[in-house]
Write an enzyme that holds these catalytic residues in place. Structure first.
Site, PDB file in Angstrom:
ATOM      1  N   ASP A   1     -12.050  -8.939   5.475  1.00 31.24           N
ATOM      2  CA  ASP A   1     -13.251  -9.115   4.653  1.00 31.24           C
ATOM      3  C   ASP A   1     -13.759 -10.549   4.742  1.00 31.24           C
ATOM      4  OD1 ASP A   1     -13.078  -6.489   3.932  1.00 31.24           O
ATOM      5  OD2 ASP A   1     -12.815  -6.840   1.788  1.00 31.24           O
TER       6      ASP A   1
ATOM      7  N   ASP B   1      -1.839 -18.150   4.176  1.00 32.41           N
ATOM      8  CA  ASP B   1      -2.786 -18.891   3.349  1.00 32.41           C
ATOM      9  C   ASP B   1      -3.581 -19.892   4.180  1.00 32.41           C
ATOM     10  OD1 ASP B   1      -0.467 -20.361   3.708  1.00 32.41           O
ATOM     11  OD2 ASP B   1      -0.020 -20.575   1.580  1.00 32.41           O
TER      12      ASP B   1
ATOM     13  N   TYR C   1       0.816  -1.210   0.000  1.00 33.87           N
ATOM     14  CA  TYR C   1       0.000   0.000   0.000  1.00 33.87           C
ATOM     15  C   TYR C   1       0.851   1.262   0.000  1.00 33.87           C
ATOM     16  CZ  TYR C   1      -4.292  -2.640   0.689  1.00 33.87           C
ATOM     17  OH  TYR C   1      -5.356  -3.490   0.527  1.00 33.87           O
TER      18      TYR C   1
ATOM     19  N   ASP D   1      -6.268  -6.619   5.045  1.00 36.42           N
ATOM     20  CA  ASP D   1      -7.398  -6.152   4.253  1.00 36.42           C
ATOM     21  C   ASP D   1      -8.236  -7.336   3.775  1.00 36.42           C
ATOM     22  OD1 ASP D   1      -9.099  -4.484   2.908  1.00 36.42           O
ATOM     23  OD2 ASP D   1      -7.653  -3.829   1.409  1.00 36.42           O
TER      24      ASP D   1
ATOM     25  N   LYS E   1       3.599 -14.405   5.347  1.00 34.04           N
ATOM     26  CA  LYS E   1       4.026 -15.375   4.324  1.00 34.04           C
ATOM     27  C   LYS E   1       5.542 -15.421   4.322  1.00 34.04           C
ATOM     28  CE  LYS E   1       3.005 -18.204   0.855  1.00 34.04           C
ATOM     29  NZ  LYS E   1       2.307 -19.482   1.075  1.00 34.04           N
TER      30      LYS E   1
END
Length: 500
Positions: free
Chosen positions: A250, A222, A142, A246, A189
């Site tokens: 959601d 993941d 970002y 983010d 990750k």
């Protein structure tokens, strides 16, 4: 589902000081859900007044590429807070995201997103879910640093800093401690991005022991996201870098019942922003059918932040009563489960009508009386930062090169002649895969090549790199990017290339 909520006398809020709140209605459904939210706020807390400011399409249309009017900056500077509706960012034309601009400019480093199930009153995949996502809000991809480097290759830089990791990880543990949470899970990750995500994980492991009463664990993002979808009760507080947070929040909001119910806060050193998680939904704008709950719950978080516990408690419990009674907007309405479908204004009025009541089946909320929330300032390095011994040991040169065959052996042979006495050509990669020397002819090759030149001695200086780049340019090659290779206290500060 005609629950009979208990009723308590609605206490006056006159003892609370008068306060003015900057509010930005936003775009799409923003104006109508903001109108509904402000009506509830005013009914519960008469000491509030609202200063409307300009963000979103109106600001973009006036020529502001940031989508933020000067009145907004002035209001935030004066009041240190803003309640914001969803924004539509125009496509193309260099328009910047209002959300990203506000978060980064104001240093709103912590994005807090509670995801709670209200089953059976709102259908949820996991009825007992109660998870808080703490998302780093300023760094990662970002940063918005992108480049096109050739006809075929585009680049996005992922920036992770130690100070950024330290303050968001500490914020997650401080939040857990303050709210009686028992576990903090870090998700990264770092099995692939060993330096950037590896730093986030390392800082988490450094800070966690300072909170011995809170369980700490790490998961790869993941499988962590999959577990959030299938077994969310395994989690309590989750802290992640920006992009993962983010996406994960959601997923968590949908698993809990609906992203339309999800509120969020953005917390910084000097100010805070509160907003719903969902978007502007222009396809249903102006129809009086949007669910104002996400923004309303964000406003409740804002009241708690401001130390206005009584109206926050009243609004939250009244909202729970409405859910419990089956009075639902269309997005969560279910035949046979919901009792009545309400529009945006009617839903807000139903909440207002139940101020002072407490739900009889859903657990009621009681926010403790306290002073306005003090912002956490976790900037001290853990452990105290000591400058490393930084040594320049080579350079990666990224070359835009294309021939009919794209034969890496041809490129390698040409570059071998340009190394000079200071460097050697260790390898060439394409999309991160080694193609020279001894590459696999089956590897897909683009017009973008990373050429690694380690120094022939223990260290090299910038002038030697400049001379190398000059030789490469004079030979007709297009060097589109360079990355210096450093060691820090003898540890390589760059990823090892496949096959190196």
């Amino acid at each position: 589902m005609s629950a009979q909520p208990s009723t308590l006398p609605l206490q006056p809020t006159a003892e609370l000081p008068a306060i003015t709140l900057p509010v930005a209605a936003g775009d799409g459904i923003g104006p109508e859900i903001m109108e509904a939210t402000l009506a509830v706020l005013k009914a519960a807390d008469p000491g509030l007044s609202f200063h409307h400011v300009t963000v979103g399409l109106k600001a973009y249309e006036s020529g502001l590429l940031t989508g933020i009017g000067e009145d907004t900056w002035q209001a935030i500077d004066r009041h240190k807070i803003i309640l914001k509706g969803p924004i539509t960012t125009p496509q193309g034309g260099g328009y910047k995201s209002v959300n990203v601009t506000l978060r980064k400019t104001l240093g709103l480093y912590a994005n807090l997103r509670p995801c709670v199930s209200y089953h059976p009153y709102v259908t949820a995949l996991h009825p007992s879910m109660d998870v808080v996502i703490v998302r780093e809000n300023e760094e990662d991809t970002y940063a918005g640093i992108e480049h096109r480097q050739s006809d075929e290759v585009y680049q996005c830089l992922k920036l992770i800093t130690r100070p950024g990791c330290e303050r968001i990880v500490r914020y997650a543990f401080e939040y857990a401690r303050a709210h009686g949470r028992k576990k903090v899970t870090c998700m990264t990750k770092d099995n692939i991005m060993k330096l950037t995500d590896g730093l986030f994980h390392k800082v988490f492991d450094e800070i966690a022991p300072q909170y011995p009463e809170i369980k700490a664990n790490h998961m790869i993002i993941d499988i962590g996201t999959a577990r959030m979808a299938s077994r969310p009760t395994d989690f309590d507080v989750v802290v992640t870098p920006n992009l993962y947070g983010d996406i994960l929040s959601d997923v968590a909001a949908e698993v809990a019942g609906s992203i339309g119910l999800a509120g969020s806060s953005n917390i910084g050193h000097d100010c805070a922003m509160f907003e719903a998680v969902h978007g502007s939904a222009p396809d249903i704008a102006g129809q009086d059918i949007a669910n104002p709950s996400g923004l309303l719950l964000s406003a409740v978080m804002m009241l708690v932040h401001l130390g206005r516990a009584k109206p926050a408690t009243d609004i939250h419990n009244a909202w729970l009563c409405v859910l419990e009674e089956g009075l639902h907007t269309g997005d969560i309405f279910r035949e046979g489960q919901s009792r009545k479908k309400l529009g945006t204004r009617a839903f807000a009025q139903a909440v207002i009508d139940r101020l002072g009541q407490r739900p009889s089946k859903i657990a009621a909320i009681d926010y403790p009386e306290r002073e306005p929330e003090s912002l956490i300032h976790p900037d001290v390095s853990i452990p105290p930062h000591v400058a490393s011994k930084k040594v320049l040991v080579g350079v990666d040169v990224f070359v835009n090169w294309d021939t009919g065959t794209r034969d890496p052996n041809e490129l390698g042979a040409a570059l071998e002649k340009l190394t000079g006495e200071d460097f050697r050509l260790a390898l060439i990669t394409n999309r991160g895969v080694k193609v020279y020397p001894h590459g696999n002819p089956q590897t897909l090759r683009t017009d973008h090549w990373r050429c690694r030149f380690p120094a022939t001695t223990e260290a090299v200086d910038g002038q030697a790199i400049s001379r190398l780049l000059m030789r490469i340019a004079e030979a007709g090659f297009d060097a589109v990017k360079t990355e210096n290779l450093y060691t820090f206290d003898g540890v390589r500060g760059y990823s090892q290339a496949q096959g190196e």
